[in-house]
Design an enzyme around this catalytic site. Structure first.
Site, mmCIF file in Angstrom:
data_model
loop_
_atom_site.group_PDB
_atom_site.id
_atom_site.type_symbol
_atom_site.label_atom_id
_atom_site.label_comp_id
_atom_site.label_asym_id
_atom_site.label_seq_id
_atom_site.Cartn_x
_atom_site.Cartn_y
_atom_site.Cartn_z
ATOM 1 N N ASP A 186 0.839 -1.200 0.000
ATOM 2 C CA ASP A 186 0.000 0.000 0.000
ATOM 3 C C ASP A 186 0.872 1.248 0.000
ATOM 4 O OD1 ASP A 186 -2.353 1.810 0.661
ATOM 5 O OD2 ASP A 186 -3.299 -0.150 0.882
ATOM 6 N N HIS A 212 -3.469 6.214 2.974
ATOM 7 C CA HIS A 212 -4.284 5.038 2.690
ATOM 8 C C HIS A 212 -3.770 3.814 3.435
ATOM 9 C CE1 HIS A 212 -6.045 1.827 0.088
ATOM 10 N NE2 HIS A 212 -7.030 2.694 -0.066
ATOM 11 N N SER A 272 -11.408 -0.737 -0.367
ATOM 12 C CA SER A 272 -10.034 -0.788 0.134
ATOM 13 C C SER A 272 -10.002 -1.179 1.601
ATOM 14 C CB SER A 272 -9.361 0.579 -0.023
ATOM 15 O OG SER A 272 -8.993 0.818 -1.348
#
Length: 561
Positions: free
Chosen positions: A196, A242, A415
């Protein structure tokens, strides 16, 4: 050596802190009766007992009085002396008369300041309501799940509690159960590798490093792994946070599904448009394949992807790497994407969801708990289709570090549905460390767990992610049915199973709850608890029992163990 214990006494106390003391009687202050009255309430008195251990539930001869009993009784008598000096300070002094008539010896009226001034009193604090008072059966849960042991996170995030119960129906239970139930192994000994944007593990969500490994494994730059400058932090979090949220949802202590799993972050550079270079994705997968796979002990989360032409060489390269990781014993979990489209109907490939060797996760619309109809449906922005294997909560809460500030965040997207399932898988694997888990085995387990927990997407059955616990409990221990979706209450010949179509027929149910007033909100709930010596009936008014009052309510509580 004397036994030291803390005795908790419940008293009815006026919330007043006397400042204008006009008289001292028996060395205690008297409250000004002209002072405005505050709300009467219940308080706890903690007492230091220097005598022998106090046996409250003793079978000893009651004629044999312990020193500790004598001490406590004398303390109560001392408090009683203060009552007459404070009667006028209460909103409802008539309650004292009621208490005395009922001979409730341990309920006395006095002020907080006076109580604290008594010798041997340690503290006087407001009595409070527990975070969670619902009853559950540990034995039933272990039988339902086949877990070795049970851990419970009370008052958990909505995205977690949904994972550890069957589909709840407000027509079968009184209140939604906010607990997150999970195997005590909690992912122990299993690696979750997250590819990520960035990570910062210098976070209280990952503070239990005495029982697991939490670290950055590599920064991917220009398609290659850079192992310098990695420890608790990696990647450029100043642009995109994220990965911080994804890792918290996978394995954070408060917000994560697998609280004891090892967490490894592999960071990818992200531009200001939130794009990742294909070369970096391939470089990250190559590093994971070569360095990060412990066969049958590794779950890889890929909350990334995009749409590609079928002829794009990247499709073949990425599929080859995911196949290699799977053959080596890794299990890949990926996000379905947030286009709100049916993947069956588009000409392009959505990677990596369409690969047959990955577990692809979509999202359900878990925005509120009031109506189950609005939860057990696909989120409008989640992709769906034949390649999406399971569906998990789309909305999550997390705590991350942004710009050196600890911050609570709310995020939405598949996600975050994906790492929830990755965490569930880690807890499944940790429960049976001798099994060589593969993608095929895990997919079958998740299918079995979710076969009874399906919902419709355009008339097609879709499977909810579930960690193996299906019993649905009620927060307030009120049930309107029976069976696994109604507290696992036993069903008899006159009470159809909660999954039966007969549940809609009021004539087939026994009426236990009834409204005795014109307004249904004033219905009275009668709860019966039985002990070896007596049966106690407690009446509570203003209970929230306005739902179909002809349904059966079984409110006999099971002991919380």
């Amino acid at each position: 050596m004397k036994n030291i214990c803390i005795l908790c006494i419940i008293l009815f106390i006026n919330i007043i802190y006397a400042k204008n003391i006009t008289a001292i009687i028996n060395n205690y202050p008297k409250v000004n009766p002209n002072k405005s009255k505050s709300k009467d309430d219940y308080y706890l008195i903690y007492v230091n007992n220097d005598y022998e251990e106090l046996h409250i539930y003793s079978d000893l001869n009651i004629n044999k009085r312990q020193e500790s009993n004598i001490f406590i009784e004398s303390l109560i008598d001392e408090i009683k002396v203060l009552i007459s000096n404070n009667r006028n300070t209460y909103q409802h002094p008539e309650i004292l008369d009621e208490i005395e008539k009922k001979n409730q010896l341990k309920k006395k009226i006095i002020t907080i300041k006076e109580i604290k001034s008594i010798n041997e009193v340690i503290d006087c604090v407001p009595d409070s309501v527990s975070i969670n008072t619902n009853s559950y059966s540990r034995e039933d849960i272990l039988m339902d799940t086949n877990w070795k042991n049970l851990s419970i996170q009370e008052n958990a995030d909505f995205h977690l509690s949904l994972l550890s119960q069957g589909k709840y129906d407000e027509n079968l239970i009184g209140e939604y159960d906010n607990n997150y139930y999970y195997p005590a192994s909690g992912g122990e000994g299993i690696d979750i590798v997250i590819l990520d944007s960035s990570f910062n593990f210098d976070n209280s969500e990952f503070s239990n490093t005495d029982e697991r490994i939490v670290k950055c494994a590599a920064n991917i730059k220009n398609g290659k792994a850079d192992l310098s400058n990695i420890d608790n932090y990696c990647g450029d979090g100043g642009i995109f946070f994220h990965g911080e949220t994804v890792s918290d949802i996978a394995g954070g202590l408060k917000h994560g599904a697998a609280k004891r799993a090892n967490i490894y972050g592999v960071s990818l550079p992200v531009d200001y448009h939130k794009r990742i270079q294909d070369s970096d994705i391939l470089g990250g997968l190559q590093f994971i394949y070569e360095k990060m796979i412990r066969p049958h002990k590794t779950v890889i989360n890929l909350s990334l992807g995009g749409s590609y032409d079928r002829s794009d060489p990247f499709v073949e390269q990425m599929e080859s790497l995911t196949n290699s990781i799977t053959l080596k014993g890794g299990i890949i979990v990926t996000a379905a994407g947030n286009g709100g489209i049916n993947l069956n109907t588009i000409s392009k490939y959505t990677l990596p969801c369409i690969f047959k060797n990955v577990i692809c996760v979509g999202g359900i619309a878990n925005y509120q708990k009031k109506s189950s109809e609005n939860i057990y449906k696909i989120d409008v922005d989640s992709n769906y289709g034949d390649d999406v294997n399971f569906y998990a909560p789309y909305r999550v809460e997390a705590e991350i570090i942004r710009f050196n500030i600890f911050k609570k965040v709310v995020e939405t997207g598949t996600s975050f549905s994906s790492p929830l399932v990755a965490g569930i898988i880690a807890t499944i694997m940790s429960e049976n460390p001798d099994i060589e888990y593969t993608t095929e085995i895990i997919t079958k387990i998740l299918n079995d767990n979710g076969n009874s927990e399906t919902f419709k997407i355009y008339n097609t059955d879709s499977i909810l992610a579930n960690n193996g616990k299906h019993i649905v409990y009620s927060e307030n221990d009120i049930y309107y049915g029976c069976g696994i979706h109604s507290g696992n209450r036993p069903c008899s010949s006159d009470i159809p199973d909660s999954n039966s179509s007969d549940i809609s027929n009021p004539s087939s149910l026994i009426k236990i709850i009834s409204a005795t007033a014109t307004n249904p909100s004033t219905a009275t709930s009668i709860t019966t608890t039985t002990s070896t010596s007596s049966t106690v009936i407690t009446t509570t008014t203003n209970a929230t029992l306005t739902k179909k009052t002809t349904k059966k309510s079984i409110s006999t509580k099971k002991t919380k163990k």
